[in-house]
Design a protein around this motif. Structure first.
Motif, mmCIF file in Angstrom:
data_model
loop_
_atom_site.group_PDB
_atom_site.id
_atom_site.type_symbol
_atom_site.label_atom_id
_atom_site.label_comp_id
_atom_site.label_asym_id
_atom_site.label_seq_id
_atom_site.Cartn_x
_atom_site.Cartn_y
_atom_site.Cartn_z
ATOM 1 N N VAL A 1 0.868 -1.188 0.000
ATOM 2 C CA VAL A 1 0.000 0.000 0.000
ATOM 3 C C VAL A 1 0.902 1.234 0.000
ATOM 4 O O VAL A 1 1.964 1.243 0.614
ATOM 5 C CB VAL A 1 -0.926 -0.005 1.242
ATOM 6 N N TYR B 1 -15.380 3.671 6.934
ATOM 7 C CA TYR B 1 -13.981 4.095 6.810
ATOM 8 C C TYR B 1 -13.692 4.362 5.328
ATOM 9 O O TYR B 1 -13.782 3.459 4.496
ATOM 10 C CB TYR B 1 -13.074 3.000 7.378
ATOM 11 N N ASN C 1 -11.092 4.691 3.644
ATOM 12 C CA ASN C 1 -10.020 3.945 2.982
ATOM 13 C C ASN C 1 -10.496 2.570 2.516
ATOM 14 O O ASN C 1 -9.744 1.850 1.870
ATOM 15 C CB ASN C 1 -8.819 3.776 3.922
HETATM 16 C C1 LIG Z 1 -4.245 -5.472 0.485
HETATM 17 C C2 LIG Z 1 -4.714 -4.192 1.128
HETATM 18 C C3 LIG Z 1 -4.352 -3.933 2.448
HETATM 19 C C4 LIG Z 1 -4.762 -2.755 3.066
HETATM 20 N N1 LIG Z 1 -4.421 -2.534 4.377
HETATM 21 C C5 LIG Z 1 -4.815 -1.400 4.988
HETATM 22 C C6 LIG Z 1 -4.495 -1.140 6.355
HETATM 23 O O1 LIG Z 1 -3.859 -1.950 7.033
HETATM 24 N N2 LIG Z 1 -4.919 0.023 6.897
HETATM 25 C C7 LIG Z 1 -5.622 0.959 6.185
HETATM 26 O O2 LIG Z 1 -5.951 2.005 6.725
HETATM 27 N N3 LIG Z 1 -5.933 0.737 4.887
HETATM 28 C C8 LIG Z 1 -5.561 -0.411 4.285
HETATM 29 N N4 LIG Z 1 -5.913 -0.640 2.978
HETATM 30 C C9 LIG Z 1 -6.675 0.381 2.264
HETATM 31 C C10 LIG Z 1 -5.709 1.405 1.684
HETATM 32 O O3 LIG Z 1 -5.248 2.235 2.705
HETATM 33 C C11 LIG Z 1 -6.410 2.268 0.647
HETATM 34 O O4 LIG Z 1 -6.870 1.457 -0.383
HETATM 35 C C12 LIG Z 1 -5.469 3.347 0.118
HETATM 36 O O5 LIG Z 1 -6.238 4.359 -0.446
HETATM 37 C C13 LIG Z 1 -4.496 2.788 -0.886
HETATM 38 O O6 LIG Z 1 -3.592 3.755 -1.305
HETATM 39 P P1 LIG Z 1 -2.741 3.474 -2.624
HETATM 40 O O7 LIG Z 1 -1.969 4.696 -2.928
HETATM 41 O O8 LIG Z 1 -2.009 2.202 -2.454
HETATM 42 O O9 LIG Z 1 -3.879 3.213 -3.699
HETATM 43 P P2 LIG Z 1 -4.430 4.034 -4.950
HETATM 44 O O10 LIG Z 1 -5.490 3.158 -5.503
HETATM 45 O O11 LIG Z 1 -3.326 4.420 -5.853
HETATM 46 O O12 LIG Z 1 -5.050 5.342 -4.335
HETATM 47 C C14 LIG Z 1 -6.229 5.343 -3.544
HETATM 48 C C15 LIG Z 1 -7.013 6.638 -3.809
HETATM 49 O O13 LIG Z 1 -6.186 7.783 -3.630
HETATM 50 C C16 LIG Z 1 -6.007 8.487 -4.872
HETATM 51 N N5 LIG Z 1 -4.590 8.856 -4.950
HETATM 52 C C17 LIG Z 1 -3.532 8.009 -4.917
HETATM 53 N N6 LIG Z 1 -2.390 8.697 -4.967
HETATM 54 C C18 LIG Z 1 -2.703 10.002 -5.038
HETATM 55 C C19 LIG Z 1 -1.926 11.198 -5.113
HETATM 56 N N7 LIG Z 1 -0.591 11.172 -5.133
HETATM 57 N N8 LIG Z 1 -2.581 12.381 -5.190
HETATM 58 C C20 LIG Z 1 -3.946 12.421 -5.189
HETATM 59 N N9 LIG Z 1 -4.714 11.322 -5.115
HETATM 60 C C21 LIG Z 1 -4.105 10.115 -5.032
HETATM 61 C C22 LIG Z 1 -6.448 7.514 -5.944
HETATM 62 O O14 LIG Z 1 -6.936 8.163 -7.099
HETATM 63 C C23 LIG Z 1 -7.525 6.720 -5.244
HETATM 64 O O15 LIG Z 1 -8.741 7.434 -5.247
HETATM 65 C C24 LIG Z 1 -5.540 -1.813 2.346
HETATM 66 C C25 LIG Z 1 -5.917 -2.080 1.023
HETATM 67 C C26 LIG Z 1 -5.513 -3.267 0.417
HETATM 68 C C27 LIG Z 1 -5.934 -3.549 -0.997
#
Ligand SMILES: Cc1cc2nc3c(=O)[nH]c(=O)nc-3n(C[C@H](O)[C@H](O)[C@H](O)COP(=O)(O)OP(=O)(O)OC[C@H]3O[C@@H](n4cnc5c(N)ncnc54)[C@H](O)[C@@H]3O)c2cc1C
Length: 523
Positions: A163, A456, A458
Motif C-alpha cells: 500500500v 472508513y 479507505n
Molecule cells: C491489500 C490491502 C491492504 C490494506 N491494508 C490497509 C491497512 O492496514 N490500513 C488501512 O488504513 N488501509 C488499508 N488498505 C486500504 C488502503 O489504505 C487504501 O486502499 C489506500 O487508499 C491505498 O492507497 P494506494 O496509494 O495504495 O492506492 P491508490 O489506488 O493508488 O489510491 C487510492 C485513492 O487515492 C487516490 N490517490 C492516490 N495517490 C494520489 C496522489 N498522489 N494524489 C492524489 N490522489 C491520489 C487515488 O486516485 C484513489 O482514489 C488496504 C488495502 C488493500 C488492498
C-alpha cells in the motif's frame, strides 16, 4: 563515452508503436494522437495508450475485480511530468485520477479518463535532527518502514507493505500502532500538492490551512495531486507483541467468542485498554493446508513497553473463558512484528494454493459506536461462520487511545467509536462472485442495527450513493466548499469524488476557508 538519451529513446519507442497502430472495433478510446505525441515529447516519463503492448496490465489496479479503460496512462517521474499531464487533461476536459499504489478497494485509481501514475515519486528522506520525514506519494509502506527502521524511528503506517502513502494517508490510515500514536494522517505536518492548474501549493498549520485539514482524511483525487508528505517520526522502532485466540467452532465456541467480544468491547477498546497498546481482532478460518480449518477469533497486538508490562496488560483478556495465548513476542522491529502478527501460524486470510493472487475482493466497512450485548455478537458470529468460502474474514480495527482526538482535528472524523469492522470476501471464479457478494450483503443486513452510519473512507465500496455522509457526516459540505476552491474545474473526478460547491452555510470551525490560495513555495 556515448551519451544515451533515455527520454528521446522512449519517445522514439512510443512513436514507432503508435505509428503501427490500427484502430479496431472495440479498441478503447485513446486521447488524440496529437496530444499524446506532444505530451510524450515533453516529459521524462512514459505515456501508455489503449492498444499498447502493456496497456492491459498497466490499466489494472491491485484488485482484478475492477477493469477500467483509461484514455491515457502516464507514468510520471517528476512534478513537471504531472503538470504536463494536467495541461492535456484540461485541454481535453478529461477527468483525472491519480494512482500511487493502486490499492483502492473500489478501483478508483483507474477510470475511463486520464490516469496519472505517481508510483515513481517515491523518495524517502529521514531527518532525525528535526524528527520528521519527507516522503513521496508512491512510497510503499514496505520501503518507508525499512528507511525508518534503519534510523531507529517509527510512524504509524499500514499493515500491507505494498500500500502506498498517496492513497493511504488521504483516507486516514490505520495500523497496529494507530491507538498508540494516532492515525497516519494525524502524523502529517505538511504536504505539497499540485493543483489542477499545475501550480504547486504547500499546506500546513499556517499555510492553506483548509487544504491541510481536507487532505488528511478527505480522500485522494479530489483537491490535487499529492506530491510529498512531511511526517512526524518517533525515536523508537521496537514493539512487544502478542497473539491470543478463541475457537468459534460449535455452539460453545460461538458463545465463548461472543462473550469475549462483549467483554472486550465494554472493557478494552474505546476505554480500558492502555494507550500504549494497539490491537486488531480478526475473524478467520485457520488451519494447515489440506486440513479442515476452524473459525477463530484472533486478537493480535503491539505494545510500546516491556514484555513483562505487556503480559500484565493482557492478563485480564486471557482470563476470559476460551482465550488461548498463542505467542508472546519480545520487543522486535515493527515491520517484522507486523508481518509475524498477520502470518503466524497461518496467513490471514489463508488462500488455498490454487487461488488466484491477487484475489478478487469486496470489502465492506462499518463503524460501531454503541455497545453490543453478547447476544448481538452471537448473531454476528453465527452469520460469519456460515461463510460459503473459508477465505472470508471480518477484521476489527480497534479505536480509542490516541485516535480519540476531537472530531474536527482533520477530515478523518471517526474519532469516538469502538472500532471499524470490515467484512472481506474473496472469490476465485465469476461463478463464486454472486454468492460471495450476496454473503457480504447478508453481513451488511445483520450488522445494520448496530452500525453507526459511518464507513472508513479507505475501504470504499464501489456502489455507495451515501458516501459523503458515511465518510464525513456533517463535515461533507465543508469538503465540498474546499474542493471547489482548490479544484474549481472539477478536473479530479470519479464516482465518489467530492461534489464541488461554492456555497457554505456553516464553517464547522475549519480555519482558512475565507482566505485566498497561497501559491508561494515553502518547505
Ligand atoms: C491489500 C490491502 C491492504 C490494506 N491494508 C490497509 C491497512 O492496514 N490500513 C488501512 O488504513 N488501509 C488499508 N488498505 C486500504 C488502503 O489504505 C487504501 O486502499 C489506500 O487508499 C491505498 O492507497 P494506494 O496509494 O495504495 O492506492 P491508490 O489506488 O493508488 O489510491 C487510492 C485513492 O487515492 C487516490 N490517490 C492516490 N495517490 C494520489 C496522489 N498522489 N494524489 C492524489 N490522489 C491520489 C487515488 O486516485 C484513489 O482514489 C488496504 C488495502 C488493500 C488492498
Amino acid at each position: 563515452m556515448i551519451w544515451y538519451d533515455e527520454t528521446a529513446a522512449r519517445r522514439e519507442e512510443r512513436f514507432s508503436i503508435w505509428d503501427k497502430r490500427v484502430e479496431q472495433d472495440g479498441t478503447p478510446q485513446a486521447i488524440p494522437q496529437k496530444y499524446a505525441r506532444e505530451l510524450q515529447s515533453k516529459i521524462a516519463g512514459k505515456v501508455v495508450l489503449p492498444g499498447d503492448p502493456d496497456y492491459n496490465t498497466d490499466r489494472m489496479v491491485f484488485n482484478p475485480r475492477f477493469s477500467a479503460y483509461p484514455q491515457a496512462i502516464v507514468y510520471c517521474v517528476s512534478p513537471a511530468d504531472v503538470a504536463e499531464c494536467l495541461n492535456v487533461s484540461r485541454a481535453l476536459d478529461l477527468p483525472v485520477v491519480v494512482r500511487s499504489g493502486g490499492h483502492s478497494t473500489a478501483g478508483f485509481s483507474s477510470q475511463s479518463g486520464f490516469l496519472i501514475d505517481v508510483s515513481e515519486l517515491n523518495d524517502v528522506g529521514i531527518y532525525p535532527e528535526s524528527e520528521c520525514a519527507w516522503v513521496g506519494p508512491g512510497t510503499t509502506f514496505g520501503k518507508f518502514n525499512k528507511h525508518l527502521q534503519a534510523y531507529g524511528y517509527h510512524t504509524p503506517g499500514g499493515a500491507c507493505p505494498t500500500v502506498c502513502v498517496g492513497g493511504y494517508m488521504q483516507g486516514g490510515g490505520y495500523g497496529f500502532t494507530a491507538r498508540i500514536f494516532g492515525m497516519n494522517c494525524d502524523q502529517v505536518e505538511a504536504v505539497r500538492v499540485m493543483l489542477s492548474d499545475g501550480r504547486i501549493v504547500y499546506a500546513d498549520s499556517e499555510w492553506n490551512t483548509d487544504l491541510y485539514w481536507a487532505v488528511r482524511g478527505g480522500t485522494g483525487s479530489n483537491f490535487g495531486v499529492l506530491l510529498a508528505v512531511k511526517y512526524k517520526i518517533y525515536p523508537l522502532n521496537s514493539f512487544a507483541g502478542f497473539s491470543i485466540c478463541w475457537s468459534m467452532a460449535g455452539a460453545e465456541g460461538e458463545t465463548q467468542t461472543a462473550n469475549a467480544l462483549a467483554w472486550l468491547q465494554a472493557n478494552f477498546m474505546r476505554t480500558g485498554a492502555p494507550d500504549q497498546l494497539g490491537y486488531q481482532m480478526i475473524w478467520a478460518y485457520q488451519g494447515a493446508e489440506g486440513t479442515a480449518k476452524v473459525p477463530m477469533l484472533l486478537m493480535r497486538g503491539m505494545y510500546n513497553g516491556s514484555t513483562e508490562d505487556m503480559r500484565s496488560v493482557i492478563q485480564p483478556v486471557l482470563d476470559q473463558p476460551g482465550a488461548v495465548l498463542q505467542t508472546v513476542y519480545d520487543p522486535m522491529p515493527y515491520e517484522a512484528l507486523n508481518e509475524a502478527l498477520l502470518s503466524k501460524p497461518y496467513e490471514i486470510p489463508e488462500f488455498p494454493k490454487n487461488f488466484p493472487f491477487p484475489p478478487r475482493e469486496a470489502k465492506l466497512s462499518r463503524y460501531l459506536d454503541q455497545l453490543l450485548t453478547a447476544d448481538d455478537w452471537l448473531k454476528l458470529v453465527q452469520y460469519y461462520v456460515s461463510t460459503p468460502n473459508q477465505t472470508a474474514i471480518a477484521a476489527m480495527e480497534i479505536y480509542g487511545g490516541a485516535i480519540a482526538t476531537p472530531e474536527r482535528t482533520n477530515a478523518f472524523i471517526h474519532r469516538d467509536v469502538y472500532c471499524d469492522i470490515f467484512f472481506d470476501v474473496f472469490w476465485a471464479t465469476e461463478a463464486d462472485k454472486d454468492q460471495m457478494l450476496a454473503f457480504s450483503q447478508g453481513w451488511a443486513d445483520t450488522i445494520a442495527p448496530y452500525w453507526s452510519g459511518r464507513v472508513y473512507q479507505n475501504y470504499p465500496s464501489p456502489d455507495n450513493p451515501d458516501f459523503g455522509e458515511n465518510y464525513w457526516g456533517s463535515y461533507y459540505p465543508v469538503l465540498r466548499f474546499i474542493k471547489s476552491k482548490y479544484d474549481p474545474l472539477n478536473l479530479f473526478r470519479y464516482p465518489q469524488s467530492i461534489a464541488p460547491t461554492d456555497r457554505l452555510d456553516e464553517d464547522m470551525g475549519i480555519y482558512g476557508l475565507d482566505k485566498p490560495i497561497q501559491h508561494a513555495h515553502r518547505s
